[in-house]
Design an enzyme around this catalytic site. Sequence first.
Site, mmCIF file in Angstrom:
data_model
loop_
_atom_site.group_PDB
_atom_site.id
_atom_site.type_symbol
_atom_site.label_atom_id
_atom_site.label_comp_id
_atom_site.label_asym_id
_atom_site.label_seq_id
_atom_site.Cartn_x
_atom_site.Cartn_y
_atom_site.Cartn_z
ATOM 1 N N ASP A 83 -14.573 7.708 3.122
ATOM 2 C CA ASP A 83 -13.338 8.358 3.570
ATOM 3 C C ASP A 83 -13.525 9.868 3.420
ATOM 4 O OD1 ASP A 83 -12.646 5.633 3.252
ATOM 5 O OD2 ASP A 83 -10.547 6.128 2.824
ATOM 6 N N LYS A 116 -7.536 8.565 9.522
ATOM 7 C CA LYS A 116 -6.691 8.324 8.350
ATOM 8 C C LYS A 116 -5.726 9.491 8.185
ATOM 9 C CE LYS A 116 -7.288 7.924 3.285
ATOM 10 N NZ LYS A 116 -8.282 7.757 2.205
ATOM 11 N N LYS A 133 -5.798 4.257 9.406
ATOM 12 C CA LYS A 133 -5.454 3.996 8.013
ATOM 13 C C LYS A 133 -4.297 4.892 7.615
ATOM 14 C CE LYS A 133 -7.211 4.220 3.248
ATOM 15 N NZ LYS A 133 -8.409 4.357 2.383
#
Length: 217
Positions: free
Chosen positions: A89, A151, A180
């Site tokens: 991430d 995300k 996400k």
Amino acid sequence: MEINKYIDHTVLKATVSPKEIEKLCSEAIEYKFYSVCVNGCYVKKCSEILKNTGVKIAAVIGFPLGAMSTKAKVYEAKTCIEDGASEIDMVINVGMLKAQEYSYVEGEIRQIKEAIGNNVLKVIIETCYLTDEEKVKACKLALNANADFVKTSTGFGTGGATFEDVKLMKETVGNRAKVKASGGVRTYEDAVKYIELGAERLGTSSGINIVKKIGGK
């Protein structure tokens, strides 16, 4: 809905201790969360605890500001994969995006994706600092660079995920990438709504409360 399978069980505070990491992993095993999401220094420890459990490990890169050099981010990502993570991430360079240095932003995402190969790359665009136009652009740059997810947030900015942002991001990436939602996802009701809006993963430290359908902190 097996909502536990959407959850990246997360602890990223500066003060987190090894014992808290052990607790995070044991909770992820007990509740069958999709993954744990941790800082890089704890990836190897998580890998040892979670071996053969089916719980994956996500590591944050360039966290939480995204302002490190590309070379540093690439090295960090490769090291985390070597230590046992299968998902990365990463935080984009928000300042470069806002300055319209799009080739820099896209190139950095691409270099990290190339460095981690078939492992999953989630691109944190930190929506709280962006206009809608910038959010769309960030998502398109991530797509161009072959990222697997976009995300919303680090959870360390001025705001976290919103329903509007998840809807916008999903409309932008369509089926070419996943979304996400992260930052402030604390209740079962909110989690379900994010999923209905197109989120395929939820980053939260309130996963247990969510699966038990009780109020989060």
